[in-house]
Design an enzyme around this catalytic site. Structure first.
Site: not given
Ligand code: GUN
Length: 375
Positions: A91, A270
């Protein structure tokens, strides 16, 4: 082509597919255990493989702060650093900046924030977040985005969503100008935002599809809205996103959320639920959740889930794991974590088989009926 659809359900939007990476093929639907800091807490990579995990998730924000890009690059990237040879998604860190750091300031350039570790001021931009993920060497990179709070006004969500689109364009441009460092390929997904507003989600999805990402994530969900609102947005997204690209629902969720999202065409998930709840002694089974800390299990020598095919259910009793938790033995947390990872892997693997057999909806309903009796 990185993604191949193998079967689309005739009764629902559920699909099964394969996503190809240089670290292996990912059968979908798939759940990705969370290993934020290059560790799925308490679990070794070979144990993840034994639970049939196909891909794990790590976080750019945490890895950028520690160990930092210099050490990560010297290690030869995250796969070598942690000895996980399977696919890994990172992420972008934007989400963590909003949830973990104080004094953050969002501008068109990016987000400036104070490190939650040492208080230093740092900046993430769409470009440097791609650079960090090149250094981490993840198989799938996520662009910097803003995930507005569930209480944000529509006008804020609109403006923020437009900025996330511009950031996605910059990320894509920078991604195409830079190269992987370790010899394996990398993919870049787009993240749609827009809260629960159908028109804003439509603008976001269309703009990202025009930019042509390798896959599309739905972000900004499970931030406090009712599950029905999320399902409505997933139904809309299904009509807007290309059929032949993977779809990822970020940060979701419970077994029920996951099956309902699979039914609406989502391929990847996830969530910290299996690992975080495992560390609290809460385990997931086909018969619902159980809190193994409870004294009611102190003399219960049966399996957590009799007949469930994994080491934890075969080898240990509820009473033994309850004892471990009760006296603070770390093995207790580990066994609960392994049970939960194994259960979430079983859930998405079984969903996949049921989609292939054309019996997904019936199975989902009968599974949830049994599961929710104790939920
Ligand atoms: N993880 C859960 N929701 C989000 C989101 O909206 N953006 C990002 N980058 N990670 C997440």
């Amino acid at each position: 082509m990185n993604f191949r659809l193998l079967h689309t359900d005739t009764n629902t939007a559920a699909r099964c597919a394969e996503l190809y990476t240089d670290h292996g093929t990912i059968p979908t639907p798939v759940f990705m255990p969370v290993g934020t800091r290059a560790s799925v807490k308490s679990v070794e990579p070979h144990e993840l493989k034994e639970q049939q995990a196909h891909i794990i998730l790590a976080n750019t924000y945490h890895l950028y702060l520690k160990p930092g890009n210099a050490i990560m690059e010297k290690a030869g990237g995250v796969h070598r650093f942690m000895n996980w040879q399977g696919p890994l998604l990172t992420d972008s860190g934007g989400y963590q900046v909003y949830s973990l750091s104080e004094l953050r300031k969002i501008t068109e350039e990016g987000v400036t924030f104070k490190s939650h570790l040492d208080g230093s001021m740092l900046q993430f931009t769409p470009e440097n977040v791609v650079d960090t993920q090149r250094i981490i060497g993840s198989d799938i990179l996520m662009p910097l985005d803003e995930c507005p709070s569930s209480t944000a006004e529509r006008e804020y969500i609109r403006k923020s969503g437009e900025m996330t689109i511009r950031w996605a364009e910059r990320a894509k441009q920078h991604f195409s100008l830079t190269r992987p460092l370790y010899g394996h390929g990398q993919m870049l997904f787009g993240i749609t935002q827009g809260g629960t507003h159908a028109d804003l989600r439509t603008i976001s999805a269309k703009a990202l599809v025009d930019l042509d990402f390798d896959g599309y994530a739905t972000g900004g969900m499970a931030v406090g809205e009712p599950a029905e609102e999320m399902y409505r947005i997933l139904e809309l997204s299904h009509t807007l996103l290309p059929e032949h690209k993977p779809r990822y629902l970020m940060g979701v969720g419970t077994p029920e959320n996951i099956l309902n999202a699979i039914e609406r065409g989502v391929d990847m998930f996830d969530c910290v639920i299996p690992t975080r709840e495992g560390r609290n002694g809460r385990v997931y089974t086909r018969h619902g959740k159980m809190n193994l800390r409870s004294a009611k299990y102190s003399e219960d020598f049966s399996s957590i889930d009799e007949g469930f095919d994994n080491d934890v259910c075969r080898n240990y009793s509820r009473a033994y794991i309850r004892h471990l938790l009760n006296v603070g033995e770390i093995l207790g947390l580990k066994l609960c974590t392994l049970q939960n990872i194994s259960f979430f892997m079983w859930l998405t693997r079984t969903a996949r088989t049921q989609i292939q057999n054309g019996s997904f909806r019936e199975w989902k309903e009968s599974f949830l009926e049994q599961y929710k009796r104790n939920d």
